[in-house]
Each structure stands twice: as structure tokens, then as C-alpha cells.
Design an enzyme around this catalytic site. Sequence first.
Site, PDB file in Angstrom:
ATOM      1  NE  ARG A  67      -7.517  -8.868  -1.157  1.00 36.29           N
ATOM      2  CZ  ARG A  67      -7.065  -7.976  -2.055  1.00 36.29           C
ATOM      3  NH1 ARG A  67      -6.238  -7.009  -1.651  1.00 36.29           N
ATOM      4  NH2 ARG A  67      -7.416  -8.061  -3.325  1.00 36.29           N
ATOM      5  CE  LYS A  69      -4.099  -1.846  -0.154  1.00 36.71           C
ATOM      6  NZ  LYS A  69      -5.084  -1.817   0.933  1.00 36.71           N
TER       7      LYS A  69
END
Length: 277
Positions: A256, A222
Site C-alpha cells: 500500500r 512512515k
Amino acid sequence: MRWLTSRFEIALDRPKVMGIVNVTPDSFSDGGRYFASTRTAVAHCEKLLVEGAHILDIGGESSRPGTPPVPLDEERARVLPVLREAVLLGVPVSVDTYKPELMREALDLGCDIINDIWALRQPGAVDAIAAHPSCGVCLMHMHGEPETMQRRPMEGDAVPQVLAFLRSRSAALVARSIAEERIVWDAGTGFGKTVEQNFALLARQSELLADGRPLVAGWSRKSSLGAVTGQPVNERTAASVAAAVLAVERGARIVRVHDVRETVAALQVWAATVAQS
């Protein structure tokens, strides 16, 4: 603790690794690497399982900031051929979609989990889940929508806002007789939040666990990791693994990730340490 899904009852006494399979030409993290053909995508599924993934998460629409929606027929053409093969691999399979039509088709193929960035807020999405006897569902918090969410991120303390939202969405499902054991939460790292808010959600993750709901952590590659390390997306493996371990240490039951092999190894070290404490 368990997660009830279509074909599997997933025990969450130990953390589970959900391997990401993007079948999109424009993913922020892997640039359409597995978009070329169904065989390429399925081969990646198989590779992730060899590396230790417990769950496969297959998605056909990028949710990176600024991305416009993908038409249903196009997403269907990307995802369904891969799902047909993936459900034969002997592990829980999740489909990352917010479109109720695709949810129904995926579940008809034997898909186990619906992973919805909109938390079933699209018309007909709750109906699709309520009509199924046992599929699992991951409800994610998102402020705004992918095309514009980072232009106007949320304001204030993100933690109570995310918790209130996820509680509300869970209550809507339970009101439709969807069993509690089918529902897990995802705080939505990066989805309409500032860097500081994302790290507050990690630092104070225990507040999101107050209801005893299993939590999915999605920190892999991210932009917030890039913001604190200065690394481009293709160099964020170490930062992603660190965030995954921190999330598990703070109570997340599923991570995840793109980098399955590295994450599994790090969690093995974490587990060995916990066993001696």
C-alpha cells in the site's frame, strides 16, 4: 493464492500495488492535496492507474498519531462522491474506514474491499461484512487508537502479539461464515509500535506468513523510515520504495503506497531478478 472481493478475484501470484487516495485535509503524507474536490481526487485515482496501481484505496479520515475521530457525516461527504466515480474505473476499489455505516454504503456503491485499521472491532462492523456475499476485507493490527497510540506504544516482542491478534480477528470472521479467501492481513506498521518493533515486523515477516494468509505491507512514508534516514515525510520516497521491495521479498503480496510509479518500477526490477534466480 487469491483475494476474493466484491467484483474481482485478485490473483496474488505476483505482488499487487495498492495506490493510496487520501480525501482528507490533514493527511500526514500529502497534506490534503486531493481534498479540494471530487474531481481532484478522481484525477489522482486515474493518475495512479496510469502509473501502474492494481488497487485503489480511498480514505476520508486521517489515522496519523494524535488525530481525533471524524464524524460519520463528514467522512461520508468526503468519501462517497469519490467512490461513485472510482468504481467505474475498472479496478478493485478499497475504502479505508472503520465505521460500519460507511462500510455498508460503500459496498452498496460497488466498493470491493473494506480496509479497517480497527480490524472490524467497532460494533456492527463484522455484521456489515458478514451481510455481504463476497467483499474483501483487510484486517490491520493497531495497538490503542490513533489519537493516543504513540504516547503509549505496545511493549515487548511485537511479532507474536500481532500474529495472535490477527489470527483471533480472522477466526471471528470465519465463525460468521466469511470465507477465508476474503481476508488479508496488515501488521499495522506505525500503529502504536516503536521504531524497533516496526522493523522487527519487517525483518521477521515470515512469521506472519505461517498461516498462508496474504499480507499487505504499509510502509509508505512512515515515521519509522524518517527515524532511520533523518528525512522529512516529503522526502521518504526512496526509503518507502526500499521498504516495499523488502516486504515483497519477504512474502508480502500487496504493498500500500503513495508513490506508485516508483514502487512499480522497483518491483519490476525485483521480478526480473527473481526470474533469473
